[in-house]
Design a protein around this motif. Structure first.
Motif, PDB file in Angstrom:
ATOM      1  N   LEU A   1      62.626  -5.742 -15.640  1.00  0.00           N
ATOM      2  CA  LEU A   1      61.257  -5.746 -15.130  1.00  0.00           C
ATOM      3  C   LEU A   1      60.303  -6.439 -16.102  1.00  0.00           C
ATOM      4  CD1 LEU A   1      60.944  -2.149 -13.619  1.00  0.00           C
ATOM      5  CD2 LEU A   1      61.209  -4.302 -12.385  1.00  0.00           C
ATOM      6  N   ALA A   2      60.536  -6.232 -17.393  1.00  0.00           N
ATOM      7  CA  ALA A   2      59.673  -6.872 -18.393  1.00  0.00           C
ATOM      8  C   ALA A   2      59.804  -8.392 -18.351  1.00  0.00           C
ATOM      9  CB  ALA A   2      60.032  -6.357 -19.790  1.00  0.00           C
ATOM     10  N   ILE A   3      60.964  -8.901 -18.007  1.00  0.00           N
ATOM     11  CA  ILE A   3      61.169 -10.348 -17.926  1.00  0.00           C
ATOM     12  C   ILE A   3      60.539 -10.923 -16.657  1.00  0.00           C
ATOM     13  CG2 ILE A   3      62.937 -12.144 -17.640  1.00  0.00           C
ATOM     14  CD1 ILE A   3      64.733 -10.484 -19.466  1.00  0.00           C
ATOM     15  N   ILE A   4      60.576 -10.174 -15.566  1.00  0.00           N
ATOM     16  CA  ILE A   4      60.063 -10.657 -14.287  1.00  0.00           C
ATOM     17  C   ILE A   4      58.549 -10.822 -14.306  1.00  0.00           C
ATOM     18  CG2 ILE A   4      59.761 -10.070 -11.842  1.00  0.00           C
ATOM     19  CD1 ILE A   4      62.426  -8.576 -12.038  1.00  0.00           C
ATOM     20  N   VAL A   5      57.836  -9.864 -14.888  1.00  0.00           N
ATOM     21  CA  VAL A   5      56.377  -9.815 -14.800  1.00  0.00           C
ATOM     22  C   VAL A   5      55.692 -11.090 -15.285  1.00  0.00           C
ATOM     23  CG1 VAL A   5      54.324  -8.677 -15.745  1.00  0.00           C
ATOM     24  CG2 VAL A   5      56.171  -7.317 -14.769  1.00  0.00           C
ATOM     25  N   PRO A   6      56.038 -11.646 -16.451  1.00  0.00           N
ATOM     26  CA  PRO A   6      55.342 -12.868 -16.893  1.00  0.00           C
ATOM     27  C   PRO A   6      55.494 -14.033 -15.907  1.00  0.00           C
ATOM     28  CG  PRO A   6      56.546 -11.883 -18.722  1.00  0.00           C
ATOM     29  CD  PRO A   6      56.980 -11.171 -17.484  1.00  0.00           C
ATOM     30  N   PHE A   7      56.670 -14.184 -15.320  1.00  0.00           N
ATOM     31  CA  PHE A   7      56.886 -15.263 -14.360  1.00  0.00           C
ATOM     32  C   PHE A   7      56.056 -15.051 -13.095  1.00  0.00           C
ATOM     33  CE2 PHE A   7      60.534 -15.729 -17.090  1.00  0.00           C
ATOM     34  CZ  PHE A   7      60.771 -17.097 -17.109  1.00  0.00           C
ATOM     35  N   ALA A   8      56.010 -13.813 -12.636  1.00  0.00           N
ATOM     36  CA  ALA A   8      55.221 -13.517 -11.441  1.00  0.00           C
ATOM     37  C   ALA A   8      53.736 -13.746 -11.706  1.00  0.00           C
ATOM     38  CB  ALA A   8      55.473 -12.083 -10.994  1.00  0.00           C
ATOM     39  N   LEU A   9      53.246 -13.286 -12.854  1.00  0.00           N
ATOM     40  CA  LEU A   9      51.835 -13.480 -13.193  1.00  0.00           C
ATOM     41  C   LEU A   9      51.501 -14.953 -13.382  1.00  0.00           C
ATOM     42  CD1 LEU A   9      51.006 -10.562 -15.667  1.00  0.00           C
ATOM     43  CD2 LEU A   9      50.066 -10.930 -13.385  1.00  0.00           C
ATOM     44  N   ASP A  10      52.423 -15.705 -13.931  1.00  0.00           N
ATOM     45  CA  ASP A  10      52.190 -17.136 -14.132  1.00  0.00           C
ATOM     46  C   ASP A  10      51.953 -17.832 -12.798  1.00  0.00           C
ATOM     47  OD1 ASP A  10      52.205 -19.515 -15.925  1.00  0.00           O
ATOM     48  OD2 ASP A  10      53.929 -20.072 -14.692  1.00  0.00           O
ATOM     49  N   TYR A  11      52.674 -17.409 -11.771  1.00  0.00           N
ATOM     50  CA  TYR A  11      52.478 -17.995 -10.448  1.00  0.00           C
ATOM     51  C   TYR A  11      51.079 -17.678  -9.918  1.00  0.00           C
ATOM     52  CZ  TYR A  11      53.117 -19.264  -5.578  1.00  0.00           C
ATOM     53  OH  TYR A  11      52.963 -19.851  -4.337  1.00  0.00           O
ATOM     54  N   GLY A  12      50.572 -16.488 -10.232  1.00  0.00           N
ATOM     55  CA  GLY A  12      49.253 -16.090  -9.750  1.00  0.00           C
ATOM     56  C   GLY A  12      48.110 -16.558 -10.623  1.00  0.00           C
ATOM     57  N   GLY A  13      48.401 -17.354 -11.663  1.00  0.00           N
ATOM     58  CA  GLY A  13      47.352 -17.862 -12.537  1.00  0.00           C
ATOM     59  C   GLY A  13      47.020 -16.949 -13.692  1.00  0.00           C
ATOM     60  N   GLY A  14      47.884 -16.004 -13.980  1.00  0.00           N
ATOM     61  CA  GLY A  14      47.647 -15.091 -15.085  1.00  0.00           C
ATOM     62  C   GLY A  14      47.063 -13.764 -14.626  1.00  0.00           C
ATOM     63  N   TRP A  15      46.987 -12.817 -15.554  1.00  0.00           N
ATOM     64  CA  TRP A  15      46.530 -11.471 -15.217  1.00  0.00           C
ATOM     65  C   TRP A  15      45.083 -11.463 -14.744  1.00  0.00           C
ATOM     66  CZ3 TRP A  15      47.248  -6.872 -13.582  1.00  0.00           C
ATOM     67  CH2 TRP A  15      46.284  -5.885 -13.777  1.00  0.00           C
ATOM     68  N   SER A  16      44.224 -12.171 -15.422  1.00  0.00           N
ATOM     69  CA  SER A  16      42.808 -12.153 -15.083  1.00  0.00           C
ATOM     70  C   SER A  16      42.556 -12.664 -13.669  1.00  0.00           C
ATOM     71  CB  SER A  16      42.015 -12.998 -16.090  1.00  0.00           C
ATOM     72  OG  SER A  16      40.635 -12.985 -15.778  1.00  0.00           O
ATOM     73  N   ALA A  17      43.181 -13.792 -13.326  1.00  0.00           N
ATOM     74  CA  ALA A  17      43.007 -14.363 -11.991  1.00  0.00           C
ATOM     75  C   ALA A  17      43.588 -13.448 -10.919  1.00  0.00           C
ATOM     76  CB  ALA A  17      43.669 -15.742 -11.928  1.00  0.00           C
ATOM     77  N   THR A  18      44.752 -12.870 -11.209  1.00  0.00           N
ATOM     78  CA  THR A  18      45.394 -11.972 -10.239  1.00  0.00           C
ATOM     79  C   THR A  18      44.542 -10.728 -10.005  1.00  0.00           C
ATOM     80  OG1 THR A  18      47.614 -12.728 -10.872  1.00  0.00           O
ATOM     81  CG2 THR A  18      47.455 -10.593  -9.769  1.00  0.00           C
ATOM     82  N   TYR A  19      44.033 -10.141 -11.076  1.00  0.00           N
ATOM     83  CA  TYR A  19      43.232  -8.925 -10.960  1.00  0.00           C
ATOM     84  C   TYR A  19      41.934  -9.190 -10.197  1.00  0.00           C
ATOM     85  CZ  TYR A  19      40.753  -4.673 -12.248  1.00  0.00           C
ATOM     86  OH  TYR A  19      40.059  -3.484 -12.201  1.00  0.00           O
ATOM     87  N   THR A  20      41.321 -10.328 -10.478  1.00  0.00           N
ATOM     88  CA  THR A  20      40.075 -10.680  -9.790  1.00  0.00           C
ATOM     89  C   THR A  20      40.312 -10.880  -8.296  1.00  0.00           C
ATOM     90  OG1 THR A  20      39.196 -11.748 -11.777  1.00  0.00           O
ATOM     91  CG2 THR A  20      38.197 -12.346  -9.671  1.00  0.00           C
ATOM     92  N   ALA A  21      41.372 -11.621  -7.966  1.00  0.00           N
ATOM     93  CA  ALA A  21      41.694 -11.868  -6.548  1.00  0.00           C
ATOM     94  C   ALA A  21      42.065 -10.572  -5.842  1.00  0.00           C
ATOM     95  CB  ALA A  21      42.837 -12.883  -6.447  1.00  0.00           C
ATOM     96  N   TYR A  22      42.744  -9.701  -6.545  1.00  0.00           N
ATOM     97  CA  TYR A  22      43.153  -8.421  -5.968  1.00  0.00           C
ATOM     98  C   TYR A  22      41.932  -7.554  -5.681  1.00  0.00           C
ATOM     99  CZ  TYR A  22      46.194  -4.331  -5.251  1.00  0.00           C
ATOM    100  OH  TYR A  22      46.861  -3.264  -4.705  1.00  0.00           O
ATOM    101  N   GLY A  23      40.989  -7.540  -6.613  1.00  0.00           N
ATOM    102  CA  GLY A  23      39.773  -6.773  -6.415  1.00  0.00           C
ATOM    103  C   GLY A  23      38.955  -7.283  -5.249  1.00  0.00           C
ATOM    104  N   GLU A  24      38.929  -8.603  -5.077  1.00  0.00           N
ATOM    105  CA  GLU A  24      38.197  -9.184  -3.948  1.00  0.00           C
ATOM    106  C   GLU A  24      38.850  -8.832  -2.618  1.00  0.00           C
ATOM    107  OE1 GLU A  24      38.129 -13.313  -4.797  1.00  0.00           O
ATOM    108  OE2 GLU A  24      36.576 -13.159  -6.363  1.00  0.00           O
ATOM    109  N   LYS A  25      40.169  -8.722  -2.609  1.00  0.00           N
ATOM    110  CA  LYS A  25      40.887  -8.443  -1.357  1.00  0.00           C
ATOM    111  C   LYS A  25      40.763  -6.982  -0.953  1.00  0.00           C
ATOM    112  CE  LYS A  25      45.380  -8.792   0.931  1.00  0.00           C
ATOM    113  NZ  LYS A  25      46.749  -9.358   0.877  1.00  0.00           N
ATOM    114  N   PHE A  26      40.907  -6.067  -1.910  1.00  0.00           N
ATOM    115  CA  PHE A  26      40.955  -4.643  -1.571  1.00  0.00           C
ATOM    116  C   PHE A  26      39.663  -3.886  -1.883  1.00  0.00           C
ATOM    117  CE2 PHE A  26      45.517  -5.609  -1.869  1.00  0.00           C
ATOM    118  CZ  PHE A  26      45.968  -5.013  -0.705  1.00  0.00           C
TER     119      PHE A  26
END
Length: 501
Positions: free
Chosen positions: A208-233
């Motif tokens: 799981l620790a190896i998967i997370v960085p790759f998944a976040l990289d696709y979403g533009g990093g943690w900051s971008a993912t968190y911001t987009a997630y907050g806007e959606k929900f």
């Protein structure tokens, strides 16, 4: 077993199987099987009696006990269900990880010492001691149902991941996964289960620790993912409950929260490890530490769910996940590279194996020890008891597989596991341990009252219609539990002197 599976896929299916991935999974299962077989042979002398088979001779070191307790809860349903809830409903509805973590802590603080001190063999022993063998056989039903649903959830999670990453259909994946998992479990013995859990938990956390960085990289990093997630929900992007986030489901949220916290306690998979601990202190601390590990293990699937919810799936040829239950395997396969997806598959497989073996062993232990032995063969010797439990493992595995083939939502069935246990079994266990006046008349009344009120609310997951006019958003599960608890306390006192068993 793996050879037969490969032969079936090669000769009898027309699917585009990813053979390198299948080979990697085969190596993983072979390693787990080898560790389990070695552990079983090493403890062969102890496995010949009931304490050896069910409780590893009550000699689990604390580090092994912590690993096996954590691995049992952090299963396929845990990581797949958490990712599903995060992607589908917002973080506010990701309740199970912290709910089950709290249940482990509460279990350690208030239940573990008493159970270990009295040297019970199963969770149902105090019920048999207090209410008698016939009432215990009835109370075994919610315990069995919970274990079957738990195992079915786990198999569904693994089947969905295999279907996505290996390229085989869901039903085939579930059947093959169940056959492999149950065959390994039938080696028997908590020692084999516990020692393989150590390896499985390590693989899971690293994967799981190896998967997370790759998944976040696709979403533009943690900051971008968190911001987009907050806007959606919106408000639902927070773990904290609020009227804004929950609307008409506010009290329903609290109903589920209490269900997970207290419904996570009366499980044989939990008490099997408590009772197998070397002493009372070990039993307490392994529960508390395992609760902390459960919280940490939920971080990765939560992030994966957030990435899935905010990803632009139109850029992926396969498109968005076909349903929310496919969230984790879809991210693992399509938002990471092939090597990382293989690691992710190994992580999910590890999580599943660590829970399936525990669950079927627990259900089989209770069925033979607390139902078959007292009602059918009271003089059953320990050597024969062990063999019957091993046979029962196959029966339990087949039943769970049949349920898994009908599952649509991993998260819904995962929560339902604790639902019936919370409403029907938790009150009886609490009174058996802490109320000296509790008797079988109170237990029977409490069970019937709780069952009537719980099933009166219906259950969409099982297709059961409601027949009681509860208001929308009414916490009828907690009502059923409290009324069942109150009935035991009241009726036991009214019938004092008639409750001998």
């Amino acid at each position: 077993m793996l050879g037969l599976a490969a032969s079936y896929l090669f000769f009898f299916t027309e699917q585009d199987v990813d053979w390198p991935a299948f080979a990697s999974v085969s190596v993983f299962y072979a390693a787990i099987y080898y560790v389990g077989a070695r552990a079983a042979r090493k403890k062969k002398g102890e496995e010949n009696d009931a304490d050896g088979l069910m409780l590893a001779g009550r000699n689990l070191p604390i580090w092994v006990a912590i690993f096996t307790m954590s691995a049992t809860w952090v299963g396929g349903g845990f990581i797949n269900g958490t990712a599903q809830a995060a992607a589908e409903s917002g973080l506010v509805w990701v309740q199970a990880p912290w709910g089950y973590a709290l249940s482990l802590v509460i279990g350690g603080l208030f239940f573990a010492r008493t159970m270990r001190r009295r040297r019970y063999r199963t969770m149902l022993d105090p019920l048999e001691e207090k209410y008698g063998k016939k009432v215990t056989a009835v109370l075994f039903l919610p315990a069995l149902t919970g274990e079957l649903f738990w195992t079915a959830t786990i198999l569904t999670a693994l089947g969905a991941t295999f279907a996505t990453v290996l390229g085989i259909d869901l039903q085939t994946a579930i059947i093959l996964s169940a056959a492999i998992a149950v065959a390994y479990t039938a080696l028997g013995g908590l020692w084999a289960v516990a020692l393989t859990d150590v390896l499985q938990m390590i693989i899971l956390l690293i994967g799981l620790a190896i998967i997370v960085p790759f998944a976040l990289d696709y979403g533009g990093g943690w900051s971008a993912t968190y911001t987009a997630y907050g806007e959606k929900f919106g408000a639902a992007a927070s773990f904290l409950p609020s009227r804004e986030a929950l609307g008409n489901d506010y009290w329903l949220w609290w109903d589920y929260a209490l269900l997970l916290i207290f419904g996570g306690i009366p499980w044989q998979v939990y008490f099997q490890r408590v009772l197998a601990a070397r002493d009372e202190k070990t039993a307490i601390w392994l529960s508390i530490i395992a609760g902390g590990i459960c919280l940490m293990a939920a971080i990765a699937p939560v992030i994966i769910g957030m990435v899935s919810a905010t990803a632009d799936w139109t850029m992926i040829e396969a498109g968005a996940p076909p349903d929310a239950s496919a969230t984790l395997p879809w991210v693992v396969r399509y938002l990471t590279n092939p090597w990382v997806s293989l690691i992710g598959l190994g992580a999910v497989a590890a999580a599943v194996m660590s829970s399936v073996d525990s669950s079927v062993l627990s259900a089989s232990s209770m069925g033979i020890w607390n139902v078959y032995r007292p009602l059918v063969d009271p003089g059953l010797p320990d050597s024969k008891l062990a063999k019957l439990i091993q046979r029962c493992i196959w029966i339990t595995g087949v039943a769970a597989t049949l349920i898994a083939l009908q599952v649509e939502s991993v998260y819904d069935l995962w929560v339902l596991c604790s639902d019936f246990v919370y409403c029907l079994l938790f009150p009886a266990l609490v009174c058996a341990l802490f109320d000296p006046k509790a008797n079988k008349y109170g237990a029977i009344t409490g069970f019937l009252v709780a069952a009537f009120l719980r099933f009166g609310g219906g259950e969409a997951t099982l297709g059961l219609p409601a027949f009681l006019p509860y208001p929308v958003d009414f916490p009828f599960r907690t009502l059923a539990m409290l009324c069942g608890l109150g009935s035991i306390l009241l009726v036991s006192r009214v019938s004092t002197g008639r409750g001998e068993v």
